[in-house]
Structures are given as C-alpha cells and as structure tokens.
Design an enzyme around this catalytic site. Structure first.
Site, mmCIF file in Angstrom:
data_model
loop_
_atom_site.group_PDB
_atom_site.id
_atom_site.type_symbol
_atom_site.label_atom_id
_atom_site.label_comp_id
_atom_site.label_asym_id
_atom_site.label_seq_id
_atom_site.Cartn_x
_atom_site.Cartn_y
_atom_site.Cartn_z
ATOM 1 N N LYS A 214 -6.702 15.497 2.922
ATOM 2 C CA LYS A 214 -6.091 15.392 4.247
ATOM 3 C C LYS A 214 -4.602 15.700 4.131
ATOM 4 O O LYS A 214 -3.816 14.854 3.707
ATOM 5 C CB LYS A 214 -6.271 13.992 4.849
ATOM 6 C CG LYS A 214 -5.967 13.969 6.349
ATOM 7 C CD LYS A 214 -5.552 12.602 6.850
ATOM 8 C CE LYS A 214 -4.075 12.366 6.699
ATOM 9 N NZ LYS A 214 -3.224 13.332 7.476
ATOM 10 N N SER A 268 4.378 7.418 2.754
ATOM 11 C CA SER A 268 5.231 6.261 3.011
ATOM 12 C C SER A 268 4.708 5.015 2.307
ATOM 13 O O SER A 268 3.499 4.852 2.091
ATOM 14 C CB SER A 268 5.325 5.997 4.515
ATOM 15 O OG SER A 268 4.153 5.390 4.998
ATOM 16 N N GLY A 270 4.677 1.951 3.467
ATOM 17 C CA GLY A 270 3.879 1.130 4.359
ATOM 18 C C GLY A 270 2.443 1.581 4.449
ATOM 19 O O GLY A 270 1.511 0.764 4.413
ATOM 20 N N VAL A 271 2.226 2.890 4.566
ATOM 21 C CA VAL A 271 0.868 3.416 4.655
ATOM 22 C C VAL A 271 0.116 3.153 3.357
ATOM 23 O O VAL A 271 -1.055 2.749 3.365
ATOM 24 C CB VAL A 271 0.886 4.921 4.987
ATOM 25 C CG1 VAL A 271 -0.514 5.523 4.863
ATOM 26 C CG2 VAL A 271 1.431 5.146 6.388
ATOM 27 N N GLU A 295 2.526 7.780 -5.008
ATOM 28 C CA GLU A 295 3.991 7.916 -5.098
ATOM 29 C C GLU A 295 4.496 7.812 -3.669
ATOM 30 O O GLU A 295 4.069 8.552 -2.790
ATOM 31 C CB GLU A 295 4.359 9.264 -5.730
ATOM 32 C CG GLU A 295 5.828 9.349 -6.131
ATOM 33 C CD GLU A 295 6.676 10.014 -5.060
ATOM 34 O OE1 GLU A 295 7.546 9.320 -4.484
ATOM 35 O OE2 GLU A 295 6.468 11.208 -4.797
ATOM 36 N N CYS A 329 11.705 12.640 -1.926
ATOM 37 C CA CYS A 329 11.555 11.257 -2.399
ATOM 38 C C CYS A 329 12.657 10.905 -3.381
ATOM 39 O O CYS A 329 13.031 9.738 -3.520
ATOM 40 C CB CYS A 329 10.200 11.082 -3.072
ATOM 41 S SG CYS A 329 8.795 11.577 -2.069
#
Length: 541
Positions: A214, A268, A270-271, A295, A329
């Site tokens: 995805k 991210s 959070g995800v 990561e 990042c």
C-alpha cells in the site's frame, strides 16, 4: 524452479554514480524532456491483484504539489473486496515463489536495478520530481541511485545470508534452511522516498515472501512507474500486489487477516504505534507471530562543540535542514550551538538561505520545492507562527499556498531548550537552534539525549577529539545513524545502513543484511549418517 546447480555468486555491487544534471548536459536535456512529457498526460492508476489491473471507480486525484491544480494521475482506490482478493492472490502465488531458488529471485531484483539504471531512470526521476516535489538532484539520489543500490546490495546480502551455514561434527551434516515467513507481508510505504517505497515490498519478496503493498496516496505517481518496472523485470503475478487506498480501508482489513506474517512500515510514529497495538490485540488469532519492522519519525540534531568549523557547520544546517524542504526522516531539525560560534554560524546560514531559490521543481534552477500537500502546508504555517510567538526568527518564516504548497526555509532561535520547536517532529523546512554556554558542553550532551523521544539521526561537529569522544559516549542511544563533522542526512546503502530506535522505529537497518533477516524463518537440519542402534550409553556398562 531452477535447473542449474552451483554455489552462485551475485555480481559485486557498487554504489550507483550520481548524475549531476549540469546545465547543458545531455542527461539534463533528457530529464527535462521527460518532465515535460509527464506534465502533458494524466495517468490512470489501477489496483493490481494477481497480475490483474482493477479499476474500482473509486478515484482520487494525484496532483503536483508545486502546482496543486495540476492533476498528474487518477488513482483507483482499493475496496474491501479488492483487499480480500489480494490476500487470496498472494496465497495462490506463495508456494511457487517460495520454492524458487534464491538466485532466481535475486535475478529478478538485479534485472529491476538494470532497468532502472537504464530505460526507467528518467521516467521514475521525473515522476518523483512532479509528484513529490523533489529537485532533479533529490530525485536522482533517491529514485535512481538509492533504489538501484537497495536492489543490488540486497541481492548480495541474500547471498551472504544463504551462505552462512553451521559447522558439523564427524558423522553428521548440519544445514540452515532460510525459509520465507508463513503467510504474507504487508508493506506500507511513505511519500517522501521512492527508494523506500520500492524497497519495502521487494526486500521481503527477495527472501521468498509474497507481499501486499500500500503506497502513500501522495506518492502514487512514482509508485505506479516503479510497479510497472517490477512487472517488466519479471516479478510474477501475485507476488507483489499493488493496493492504492485509504489507510484504514486497506490496513484494517489486512491486519485482521490471520495469514499476516510481517509488517514492513515507514511512516508516522502514531500510525505505527496504532498498528502495533492492533497486532498485539489480535496476536492469538494469527497463524504465526507477525514480524514488525518499522521506521517512523525523527527530531534529528546537530550538536556543535566550540572547536567546530563554523563554515562547515553552517553548510550542514543549510543542507541538512532544508534539502527536500526538511521532509526527510533524517532532516536536521534541532541545533545546539555554542555562544562563541552562534553569531557567525547564524549569519552564514542566513546568507545561504537567502540564495536558495524556491519554486516549482520543473525549473531546474530551484533549490527549494513545495511541501507535499495542503495538510503539511497548514501544519508548517502553524509552526512558523509558533516560531514568531516563542522564539526569534533569524531567516525565512513566510509561506505561499496560492499556486503550490511553498513554505520558506525558516531558521529560529529559542531560549528554552525544551520548547515545542525543539521537541516535536515538524517534517518541514523549519530548523530551531538553542545557544548554550561554551562551558556547559557535558550538560548540553545530556540535554540532547533527553530532549526528544526519537533516536534516528544526529551529528556532532568538533575539531577536538576528546569532545567527539564525549559525544559518542553520551549520545550512544540518541541516534541510530551518527555523523561526525557531517550533516545527519544522506545515508548510503552499503555504507551507512539506515534506522533508529526509541520512537524512531525498530532499527532493523534498511540497506543491510539485518533487514533481510527479518523476512526469513530459519530451520536447522541435522542429518546423521550412521544413527545409533542401541539405546544404552557407555556409562551404563
């Protein structure tokens, strides 16, 4: 199945040379022509499941962030039915792909690298420029060079992994069988690096796994070019299934499937934490414990000692913080500068920033392009407002979203080392500096280590070897990629394997054998040539 026997050695990989695209060069003219060609077409991007293209009719526009009214592609998003069919297609393809000899799978990846070094180079670079707002240089080091390196070096690492075998005593033969995982791998990839987007599905596939991929919606333009490259290179139908779609629409259904064997993620924090939590809640329902490799974010630092070279330090800030609009990042985001150097470093950095031309990357003279989308643009505007409110803006601070999502590089000084600008991941062209008393070197090292929850990249600038030693010791856990007298960006496959710990991820080092080892499940085989025929041991006599 292979029909060739031998202890095979892959071609020795070397890092792909970076093209300069200098003014007047043939390579520049070819890339400019490809950029213009892509600007004059709208690509239709389907889902691809088991080799079949599926046009769901549920579409989203993929736009050029430098000209956000310009549509580059229309992407068909996966429906729940498409996701379920992708799981089935992966399952159907698994047995034959897993049984294929490793060198035959490696050959497909090596062919992918050669195709990218040749006929696909301009196409993938141009798609990365237009869809992700990268300059020609940033696209070249990402979509061409780093991705080619991932493919060629991973083939070498796979060879090394397969060749590592246990010792055997007399009368027996011990072997190690590196099996693919029992199930499928789910690869979720980010917008900011085309190389990461293609490496996350192909690394597990190289080791014999089947994959559901995805891509980020904002990266779909180059992801589609990359997927077509993989098909031409010979990845069989169903081995890598291409699933554009909303995160929850695809991810929730895939993670709930009992055949999930691995998650390969960049995105991210959070995800990632939410997905890990969901996997944990479902742990009893899986056929096997899923491997989780991720990561995520960073709040990457540059720490300067009073002995540092101010000119080199200023260049590191300018490049490390503002190349690709800080959307790496690894981008430098927080600086710790001694009082004795601050004035010169600030002046030099501001002078460089003033020379950075900002605009659409189709104009090769621009150094700064757009941020990825309106959501990012509005977030960065809020941080710029926070900079005015809580700090001193040294340079930059403006933004303009009228045509493209342009955020001016911004250098801020704050007096509070724990200010939000020093602690929170911004992922944009905003760099914040804290100026410390020269005598507080040791305290500042401790401050750097304790300020952020992340631990991805960091750099120390010093011409004092003892000070470098202090930083190496005090910041040992603060960065998975640590740089001495260099900016904290630009890791090269085969030289600086990339990844960090703490809130930055699982530190499984993309671009090394360590990452590939996560996608195999070793089986030890012991063969005894003359098994015992009496149950009694000599001590019983």
């Amino acid at each position: 199945m292979t029909t060739a026997d031998g202890i095979f050695k892959v071609p020795t990989p070397i890092n792909e040379p970076v093209r300069s695209y200098a003014f007047g060069s043939p390579e520049r003219a070819r890339l400019e022509a490809e950029v213009n060609r892509q600007l004059n077409e709208v690509v239709e991007i389907p889902c691809v499941v088991g080799g079949k293209e599926i046009f769901t009719g549920k579409t989203v526009n993929v736009t050029n962030p430098g000209d956000h009214q310009h549509v580059l592609a229309k992407a068909h998003l996966a429906t729940p039915e498409v996701v379920q069919s992708a799981v089935a297609a992966a399952h159907a393809a698994k047995a034959e792909w897993a049984a294929m000899a490793w060198q035959d799978r490696a050959a497909v990846l090596l062919k992918s690298a050669d195709l990218l070094a040749g006929k696909y180079r301009d196409q993938l670079n141009a798609a990365t420029m237009l869809g992700q707002g990268k300059t020609c240089h940033q696209a070249e080091i990402d979509a061409a060079c780093e991705l080619i390196d991932f493919m060629r070096f991973n083939a070498q690492y796979a060879s090394e992994i397969m060749s590592q075998q246990p010792s055997s005593n007399a009368g027996m033969w011990n072997r190690l069988d590196q099996r693919p995982l029992e199930g499928f791998v789910f690869a979720i990839t980010p917008f900011n690096f085309t190389a990461i987007a293609l490496n996350l599905p192909t690394a597990p596939a190289l080791m014999g796994n089947v994959v559901l991929w995805k891509p980020a919606t904002t990266q779909l333009h180059s992801a589609w070019v990359g997927f077509n490259l993989l098909r031409e290179a010979g990845f069989p139908p169903g081995v890598i299934n291409f699933l554009p779609g909303r995160g929850a629409d695809v991810g929730d259904r895939v993670i709930a499937d009992r055949a999930l064997a691995g998650l390969h993620f960049t995105g991210s924090t959070g995800v990632f934490q939410k997905m890990w939590s969901t996997v944990g809640a479902n742990i009893a329902s899986y056929d096997t414990y899923p491997r989780i490799v991720g990561e995520t974010g960073g709040k990457d630092f540059i720490l300067a000692h009073p002995s540092a070279d101010p000119e080199a330090l200023a260049v590191a800030i300018a490049r490390g913080a503002f190349e690709y609009q800080g959307q790496k990042c690894s981008a430098a985001s927080r600086m710790y500068i001694p009082q004795s150097l601050w004035s010169e470093v600030a002046d030099r950095t501001a002078s460089m920033m003033a020379e950075m031309k900002m605009g659409n990357v189709a104009d090769f003279s621009n150094f700064i392009g757009p941020v990825i989308d309106e959501r990012a643009f509005q977030k960065h505007r809020q941080y710029q407002a926070l900079a005015i409110e809580t700090g001193t803006v040294i340079a930059g601070g403006n933004s303009d979203g009228s045509t493209g999502w342009f955020v001016e590089p911004t250098l801020v000084r704050v007096d509070d080392p724990k200010a939000r600008l020093m602690e929170e991941e911004i992922f944009g062209p905003i760099a914040t500096a804290f100026v410390y008393d020269d005598a507080r070197w040791e305290e500042t090292i401790e401050l750097v280590d304790q300020t952020s929850p992340y631990a991805l990249t960091g750099a120390v600038f010093s011409n004092d070897r003892y000070a470098i030693g202090d930083a190496l010791k005090g910041l040992r856990q603060a960065a998975g990629n640590f740089y001495i007298n260099d900016k904290p960006t630009g890791a090269v496959v085969g030289q600086q394997p990339f990844g960090g710990a703490r809130a930055s991820g699982t530190n499984d080092k993309a671009g090394s054998a360590l990452n590939l080892l996560r996608w195999v499940s070793p089986r030890t085989i012991k063969e005894t040539f003359e098994p015992p025929t009496d149950w009694r041991y000599p001590f019983l006599g």
